[in-house]
Design an enzyme around this catalytic site. Structure first.
Site, PDB file in Angstrom:
ATOM      1  N   GLY D  21      -7.102   8.214  -7.240  1.00 56.89           N
ATOM      2  CA  GLY D  21      -6.953   7.898  -5.816  1.00 56.89           C
ATOM      3  C   GLY D  21      -6.540   6.463  -5.572  1.00 56.89           C
ATOM      4  N   SER D  22      -6.461   6.086  -4.303  1.00 56.80           N
ATOM      5  CA  SER D  22      -5.907   4.754  -4.039  1.00 56.80           C
ATOM      6  C   SER D  22      -6.903   3.646  -4.355  1.00 56.80           C
ATOM      7  CB  SER D  22      -5.365   4.654  -2.607  1.00 56.80           C
ATOM      8  OG  SER D  22      -6.385   4.742  -1.674  1.00 56.80           O
ATOM      9  N   VAL D  23      -8.206   3.881  -4.119  1.00 55.51           N
ATOM     10  CA  VAL D  23      -9.174   2.878  -4.560  1.00 55.51           C
ATOM     11  C   VAL D  23      -9.226   2.852  -6.082  1.00 55.51           C
ATOM     12  CG1 VAL D  23     -11.621   2.247  -4.548  1.00 55.51           C
ATOM     13  CG2 VAL D  23     -10.507   2.928  -2.422  1.00 55.51           C
ATOM     14  N   SER D  45     -10.828  14.682 -10.513  1.00 52.41           N
ATOM     15  CA  SER D  45     -11.220  16.045 -10.172  1.00 52.41           C
ATOM     16  C   SER D  45     -10.909  16.979 -11.334  1.00 52.41           C
ATOM     17  CB  SER D  45     -10.436  16.481  -8.942  1.00 52.41           C
ATOM     18  OG  SER D  45      -9.081  16.621  -9.296  1.00 52.41           O
ATOM     19  N   SER D  48      -7.400  17.464 -12.497  1.00 50.42           N
ATOM     20  CA  SER D  48      -6.738  16.451 -13.310  1.00 50.42           C
ATOM     21  C   SER D  48      -7.330  16.354 -14.713  1.00 50.42           C
ATOM     22  CB  SER D  48      -6.867  15.073 -12.636  1.00 50.42           C
ATOM     23  OG  SER D  48      -6.210  15.077 -11.390  1.00 50.42           O
ATOM     24  N   LEU D  93     -14.888   7.534  -5.707  1.00 48.25           N
ATOM     25  CA  LEU D  93     -14.883   8.947  -5.306  1.00 48.25           C
ATOM     26  C   LEU D  93     -14.882   9.107  -3.796  1.00 48.25           C
ATOM     27  CD1 LEU D  93     -17.557  10.236  -7.851  1.00 48.25           C
ATOM     28  CD2 LEU D  93     -15.109  10.802  -7.872  1.00 48.25           C
ATOM     29  N   CYS D 160     -14.857  -1.367   4.410  1.00 50.06           N
ATOM     30  CA  CYS D 160     -13.899  -2.478   4.453  1.00 50.06           C
ATOM     31  C   CYS D 160     -13.859  -3.164   5.824  1.00 50.06           C
ATOM     32  CB  CYS D 160     -12.509  -1.996   4.074  1.00 50.06           C
ATOM     33  SG  CYS D 160     -11.970  -0.560   5.015  1.00 50.06           S
ATOM     34  N   HIS D 257      -6.795  -5.886   6.648  1.00 46.79           N
ATOM     35  CA  HIS D 257      -7.374  -5.607   7.956  1.00 46.79           C
ATOM     36  C   HIS D 257      -7.442  -6.894   8.769  1.00 46.79           C
ATOM     37  CE1 HIS D 257      -8.203  -1.706   6.592  1.00 46.79           C
ATOM     38  NE2 HIS D 257      -9.510  -1.708   6.532  1.00 46.79           N
ATOM     39  N   ASN D 345      -8.382  -5.207   2.494  1.00 50.20           N
ATOM     40  CA  ASN D 345      -9.281  -4.057   2.522  1.00 50.20           C
ATOM     41  C   ASN D 345      -9.463  -3.393   1.175  1.00 50.20           C
ATOM     42  OD1 ASN D 345      -6.453  -3.434   3.267  1.00 50.20           O
ATOM     43  ND2 ASN D 345      -7.120  -1.314   3.078  1.00 50.20           N
TER      44      ASN D 345
END
Lengths: 367, 367, 367, 367
Positions: D21-23, D45, D48, D93, D160, D257, D345
């Site tokens: 994911g992006s984080v 997941s 993957s 997650l 964030c 942000h 962020n």
């Protein structure tokens, strides 16, 4: 102004399949103001069926959802649900379900105007851009005979990316004969990918130089659209010899595709001025037939160096006009002429194209 | 890693003309971390001269203005003001003043690395893309003799839009011989127009299909860059026969130009795999010479369908690497091959190109 | 629907000062379709004077420049040039020239509807938001007496950023009495800065948390607009006690300001539902008077959590409706209620406001 | 420069849960250059699991996926798969799976640094912003006793959006005592919503004035972060009395942000200059402890009217510095002071915060 047809235009009831999606919502916008078509039924996925449209759809348009439409109860996309309430349907279904669903409507004798890619290259299905080849609708009687239908038929409209080629090409081919080859680089708006479609993280401050499945369609679809109808309206023949090379890119633009096109004539090429004159004087069948939504002009030729631009020019002719500018000689001999075109991908390139096709079908007596 | 040069790299003092503009600011960013060049003088318009740089410049970079640079007093752009403090200058001047100013520096025997268009096609001035034709720097002795200079000279770098052609073309020409024709459609970032440059009202949610003066440069500059140096380093000859057709568009992207290129070889064309291998294995003179800023690889070939993209790929090799993807056959015979390239218009396409040129000039003994 | 006025609406000829700028172009768009006002003269800077409008203006609108307007010869902005051809003028002049120019028109007895800040706080000049305080127009006879005029007068409309406060505040104050304090954070569109205005390099992928001169206007202008007219229509009095705190930011949006507003009542606060009902049921004087451009509703209350949004909601009521959503209690006691409003900065916030003001002036017999 | 710790910093092996994911991708970017932490295992997941990371992840970063990481085989997110290969894990997650998964790791005695909201308000779990309240890590022994663990523990970092309050507030509270109330309006970047996250059709040329679940977190999280640890490090107590009112909006910005903050002190308020001095001189525990990733300064105070801006300022201190500008008095008495803050962020507001927390845990001997 469209040339006024002498025939009166009868009222028709229509449905929209895939009504909650972005093409579906555009159908609703365009039909809401329509003088002769009344939207009487909306269909969507089983998840939405049974809800009010206002609850089922995430309405994303600048114009408010018309109350009457919001109150319609969404139906499943089956012919049984629609047949008593509509004279014909528009389909904005995704291609993964359009195949089966549209076929079911056809077999149930309900006319279908489709935006999906599934049947575009079917030899029995006219692929019609209304400002280019309305005469292909004359295949309908043959299609009906084949499927043994009374009133049903299926008509497709083209991929939004081919508009920049086929509309100007039709005007040029009418005057200067067949084309030998063409190149098209597109800079396509995000609305072409539907909703949610393109993630903002992918396209903000960025270009994506690829659109899955898009480049392959350019040649085949444009050859079919620019082709002829033959053998007493029983056969569509491709425009012969037109070889297309394309690269499709996605750009951070909401609506309006930009097409950068080069082309080579099979015979001798016109001058830039002759080409502009041919584009400017082009009158499409949609105009001649007097389709109520037909634009006053099908192709607007712009002389400013920096036009057309999607934000400024996509809405010309309420989105049915294609703007063409920067008509110039190609400098290195690979092609004869080049130009930049802008078209509204959701109007002439999608929902609006279908509506004009339906208007023409009415005026030609097929509906 | 750049091949380490055996020669030690001497420290040099440099100035930047037009230091407050957007190319000027990029020079400052790149020079601030430079291992061998020390920025000792900044010049700008008379309006700014006499002020501290921090007061004169509207600093628009994500990295803080280095304190030492901010404290420099801005000079007028005259050789008298610079000659005791610098070994050479970089020019980021606008073309309306670059002509006279750069000439004055040259005549005052101060080496000039220019980003302006004014002298690019001057037969006595090398037009150098450092990952393409550093050998053209060998015209410097001849240029000095002509102008009767001891240490001064002038070197230009190219328009940012030709990068997408000349870097990959060099790699391909080295393996497969001369090119006959090429087509380039660009999707250019707004930073290429300087500051304030493009109004947000013109380019938000939009494409502008024209950049004044840009298309004309593509052919002439790329022929010169891809040409050869001859007659015992006294003459630059254009790459013969290369005919370029171009359309330049502006897109809502901050940094990083996207180039959509097609090309035809004069002799037989390589396969896609052969072309990719040639691009992948290309080692530029900047790498071979051991220029400190040279990228590890000059051309990165990408295999993903949807790459390169300007936001993700412009910074490769700190902005000195050109990314090339979608290498494919052209489908309609107008050209042999096509690809999409992304380059950083302010690094390899402007300030960074000048810095690499200066590094090479040092290593070749001209500075 | 606006309540139909029983008085017939006479035709009037009008001019636009500053016609080539972005507010000026918006005036032209709005006047082109106007049922009663005919644009007969356009003025701009001496640089443009004498040229055809189509040549003088860089037309940036999605709708084509109307041919009749394009053919008008641009005048200098002097009363001599205008007085025989117009009944009144709209001014979209920049504030650096508006002061002197508008005064000259006033002194020449030509009514002026101004968008500039110069005279907004002049005690003799009504500052009118047409859906808030049309009754302030009744100062006109007093203003005329003071300046010894027969038909001339001057009326200003407000800064575009105060719209989000004054329209909803009027509705709330009418029901729940005076306000004690308010806070407004704005997210303002780039078109508010005119053309070329905000550089794309400053605002792409960015927020600028400051707009020069903007925050200072919020308190003084809203107190004047929300104030009363007294002493037999010879004096405007500020809304007493309303203290405003503001922060204005620029965002990457083309048209449509977003206002995030908190407010505290001087007496007891209504509930959220009471406040929404007051907003929903508000009928402005522009509606009651039957101004032809008045929106059907002046304030639309939205219930969706994520509305209003500038792209989707700015055009409501053709840009004259203010959309209000997220009406909630303030959680920490600093204010009573808060909401988010969206307004069209170029319609109700600028040119459209002036046009509605002029319509009201006609209906009230001042024009 | 961080104050150098005298303790040597031991090497640690770590894993990332939710790595695709992006984080997760941001964790990989930050860990790839980390001097002491080696990423040895990645989890995602079941879809993957078993694939190479390079195949499982759609890598969207400007920096190339490091080859070593690309070659790692993705694991399921179970403690069995990780326990022999890591000393601790970072969790990126989604909250729908984070609850159970993180608990399983904790119970398996594996330390977890979490970015999810699930356990943030758990009284046994420190909620730590590393430049604010590293001392809350001292709850770890108590947490271990409670769960009967030897080395495992769980630490959360904050939402964030609270960064813009808690970092400056800590500096101000240290000097001027507790706060009574605060208001925060946020203009949040799209990357905060993950990938694909925000559709381009929703946010191009637009503002969305609502982020689901966000406003509710502001008060509770900031009270916990700004609270104290008591009773011999067995209890976290909220900052008393701090009442927060918030409105969160989404803007067309990729990363960074913007926070528009007003605050009122419980006792007497400092002057603007005193407040700026307190912000400027603030040294966080992360700096004092000598965390390798700690920024040189935790808060940068800017004096320019139009700063901070997300594009220009988010990357300060490699994304760990919060930029604060426009420190001013509130004009209407509702609060004492106001300012604008910009924070990254994904760095200080997410993955980077977790990494600094882990560095501190090492230096404090908990890891």
């Amino acid at each position: 102004m469209p040339v006024e047809s002498s025939k009166p235009f009868p009222k028709k009831r229509c449905g929209v399949l895939g009504a909650t999606g972005s093409v579906g919502q555009r159908f609703i916008l365009l039909l809401n103001d329509h003088p002769h078509f009344t939207l009487t039924a909306v269909g969507a996925s089983p998840r939405s069926a049974g809800k009010k449209f206002s609850a089922a759809a995430s309405w994303k348009q600048g114009i408010k959802l018309p109350e009457r439409i919001g109150a319609l109860v969404v139906k499943s996309c089956t012919p049984e649900e629609f047949k008593d309430e509509v004279d014909f349907v528009f389909s904005g279904l995704d291609s993964d379900v359009a195949g089966e669903t549209e076929l079911a409507f056809l077999q149930a004798d309900i006319p279908v105007f489709s935006n999906s890619k599934n049947y575009r290259l079917d030899p029995l299905v006219p692929l019609v851009v209304p400002t280019v080849n309305l005469n292909h609708l004359d295949l309908i009687p043959h299609q009906r005979r084949y499927h043994n239908l009374k009133q049903g038929f299926q008509v497709c409209n083209s991929n939004c990316a081919v508009i920049g080629m086929v509309v100007p090409f039709r005007a040029l081919m009418d005057k200067f004969g067949p084309l030998e080859r063409a190149s098209m680089i597109t800079e396509q708006a995000v609305s072409g990918a539907g909703y949610p479609g393109v993630s903002s993280l992918d396209i903000f401050d960025n270009i994506v130089p690829y659109i899955k499945g898009e480049e392959e369609k350019l040649g085949a679809e444009s050859r079919k659209i620019l082709g002829s109808i033959q053998d007493e309206n029983t056969k569509l023949s491709d425009a012969e010899g037109l070889l297309v090379d394309g690269t499709c890119t996605r750009v951070p633009v909401i609506d309006g595709h930009t097409h950068i096109v080069s082309l080579k004539f099979a015979k001798s090429a016109p001058s830039v001025e002759e080409a502009k004159e041919a584009l400017r004087s082009y009158v499409s069948d949609a105009q001649e037939l007097g389709c109520p939504s037909a634009p006053e002009i099908s192709i607007e030729v712009m002389e400013e160096d920096d036009r057309p631009q999607p934000r400024l020019d996509k809405d010309k002719g309420k989105g049915y006009t294609v703007s063409v500018g920067r008509v110039r000689k190609v400098e290195n001999g690979a092609y004869d002429l080049k130009y930049v075109a802008v078209s509204h991908n959701l109007v002439i390139g999608a929902a609006g194209g279908s509506i004009l096709n339906a208007e023409a079908a009415v005026l030609k007596g097929y509906l």
